[in-house]
Design a protein around this motif. Structure first.
Motif, PDB file in Angstrom:
ATOM      1  N   MET A   1      13.771   5.732  11.207  1.00 28.80           N
ATOM      2  CA  MET A   1      12.903   5.599  12.352  1.00 28.80           C
ATOM      3  C   MET A   1      11.932   6.780  12.625  1.00 28.80           C
ATOM      4  N   THR A   2      12.246   7.889  12.208  1.00 30.07           N
ATOM      5  CA  THR A   2      11.671   9.090  12.214  1.00 30.07           C
ATOM      6  C   THR A   2      10.395   9.040  11.480  1.00 30.07           C
ATOM      7  N   GLU A   3      10.677   8.524   9.967  1.00 31.24           N
ATOM      8  CA  GLU A   3       9.431   8.541   9.111  1.00 31.24           C
ATOM      9  C   GLU A   3       8.411   7.273   9.739  1.00 31.24           C
ATOM     10  N   LEU A   4       8.753   6.258  10.333  1.00 31.86           N
ATOM     11  CA  LEU A   4       7.953   5.318  10.756  1.00 31.86           C
ATOM     12  C   LEU A   4       7.146   5.545  12.103  1.00 31.86           C
ATOM     13  N   SER A   5       7.753   6.626  12.852  1.00 31.42           N
ATOM     14  CA  SER A   5       6.879   7.012  14.001  1.00 31.42           C
ATOM     15  C   SER A   5       5.410   7.340  14.019  1.00 31.42           C
ATOM     16  N   PRO A   6       5.141   8.205  13.238  1.00 30.28           N
ATOM     17  CA  PRO A   6       3.815   8.613  13.081  1.00 30.28           C
ATOM     18  C   PRO A   6       2.999   7.533  12.769  1.00 30.28           C
ATOM     19  N   TRP A   7       3.192   6.556  12.065  1.00 34.32           N
ATOM     20  CA  TRP A   7       2.621   5.292  11.657  1.00 34.32           C
ATOM     21  C   TRP A   7       2.571   4.542  13.118  1.00 34.32           C
ATOM     22  N   LEU A   8       3.633   4.326  13.754  1.00 36.57           N
ATOM     23  CA  LEU A   8       3.300   3.391  15.014  1.00 36.57           C
ATOM     24  C   LEU A   8       2.482   4.362  15.933  1.00 36.57           C
ATOM     25  N   VAL A   9       2.523   5.546  16.125  1.00 37.99           N
ATOM     26  CA  VAL A   9       1.426   6.197  16.702  1.00 37.99           C
ATOM     27  C   VAL A   9       0.133   6.108  16.439  1.00 37.99           C
ATOM     28  N   LEU A  10      -0.126   5.989  15.085  1.00 36.27           N
ATOM     29  CA  LEU A  10      -1.532   5.516  14.615  1.00 36.27           C
ATOM     30  C   LEU A  10      -2.064   4.325  15.079  1.00 36.27           C
ATOM     31  N   ALA A  11      -0.934   3.248  14.882  1.00 34.34           N
ATOM     32  CA  ALA A  11      -1.464   1.918  15.555  1.00 34.34           C
ATOM     33  C   ALA A  11      -1.304   1.623  16.813  1.00 34.34           C
ATOM     34  N   GLY A  12      -0.604   2.664  17.578  1.00 35.65           N
ATOM     35  CA  GLY A  12      -0.659   2.729  18.864  1.00 35.65           C
ATOM     36  C   GLY A  12      -2.061   3.030  19.287  1.00 35.65           C
ATOM     37  N   LEU A  13      -2.415   4.257  18.859  1.00 34.45           N
ATOM     38  CA  LEU A  13      -3.758   4.942  19.105  1.00 34.45           C
ATOM     39  C   LEU A  13      -5.101   3.796  18.785  1.00 34.45           C
ATOM     40  N   GLY A  14      -4.845   3.004  17.593  1.00 33.91           N
ATOM     41  CA  GLY A  14      -5.799   1.834  17.325  1.00 33.91           C
ATOM     42  C   GLY A  14      -6.024   0.809  18.320  1.00 33.91           C
TER      43      GLY A  14
END
Length: 212
Positions: free
Chosen positions: A1-14
């Motif tokens: 989950m930790t490795e996925l978190s930055p990508w979720l943040v990028l998608a959330g900002l998108g």
């Protein structure tokens, strides 16, 4: 989950940028209504997404390039200071600057407008605190390198822009299909010549999407 978190943040900002009318869905909808074409709404999303992606890519490339020559301990506070400085400037003076693009613009003009709006709103700067750690994690020595940073940066821009495009398309389609008549009436009222509308039907959306 930790490795996925930055990508979720990028998608959330998108998604956040996609919700923002200044980033594109308002213009795509208004352009489609003005030309009475659903096809124009969907075609408008292409230059809007490209302009947004290029703006972000330029900022990310500049920051990564600095990271190759600056120590990490200098890069982090410098990136933070630039982001805070940009936010302060936007809060104080952003409302004084407007981007004027009329309803007769072509796809190239729409792409340039999207690039300008994304840059003016600091879209790329918002991603720097997420992308830099991602680039560092890709290196065994946790140092920025051109070879390691390029694929990570490109993937980050793609994820962010993809999320932004999905949300922009959803809102533009919803407004065009279900709120078109009310939206069109409101837009035509707001776009009178005394409020910035151009002559001969080339009305401007500057009062909607101006910075501030």
């Amino acid at each position: 989950m930790t490795e996925l978190s930055p990508w979720l943040v990028l998608a959330g900002l998108g998604a956040f940028h996609g919700i923002n009318p200044a980033m594109g869905w308002l213009f795509a909808t208004a352009l489609g209504l003005h030309r009475r074409s659903r096809r124009v709404v969907w075609l408008s999303l292409i230059p809007i997404a490209l302009g947004h992606a290029v703006s972000i890519a330029v900022v990310v490339a500049a920051v990564v390039a600095l990271g190759l020559v600056l120590d990490r301990h200098l890069l982090d506070p410098l990136a933070g200071a630039v982001l805070l400085g940009w936010a302060l400037y936007y809060a104080l003076y952003g409302h004084r600057h407007r981007v004027r693009v009329g309803m007769q613009t072509g796809m190239v003009g729409l792409g340039l407008w999207s690039f300008t709006m994304a840059t003016g709103h600091g879209a790329g700067l918002m991603l720097v605190p997420v992308i830099i750690p991602l680039c560092l994690s890709a290196s065994p020595l946790r140092e920025l390198s051109a070879a390691g940073s390029l694929p990570i940066s490109l993937a980050a821009v793609a994820v962010h822009t993809g999320a932004m495009l999905v949300v922009t398309a959803a809102i533009a389609g919803l407004v065009y299909e279900w709120l078109g008549v009310a939206f069109s009436a409101s837009w035509l009222d707001q776009s009178r010549p005394d409020l910035g509308g151009g002559a001969g039907g080339d009305r401007s959306l500057s009062h909607f999407v101006g910075s501030g």
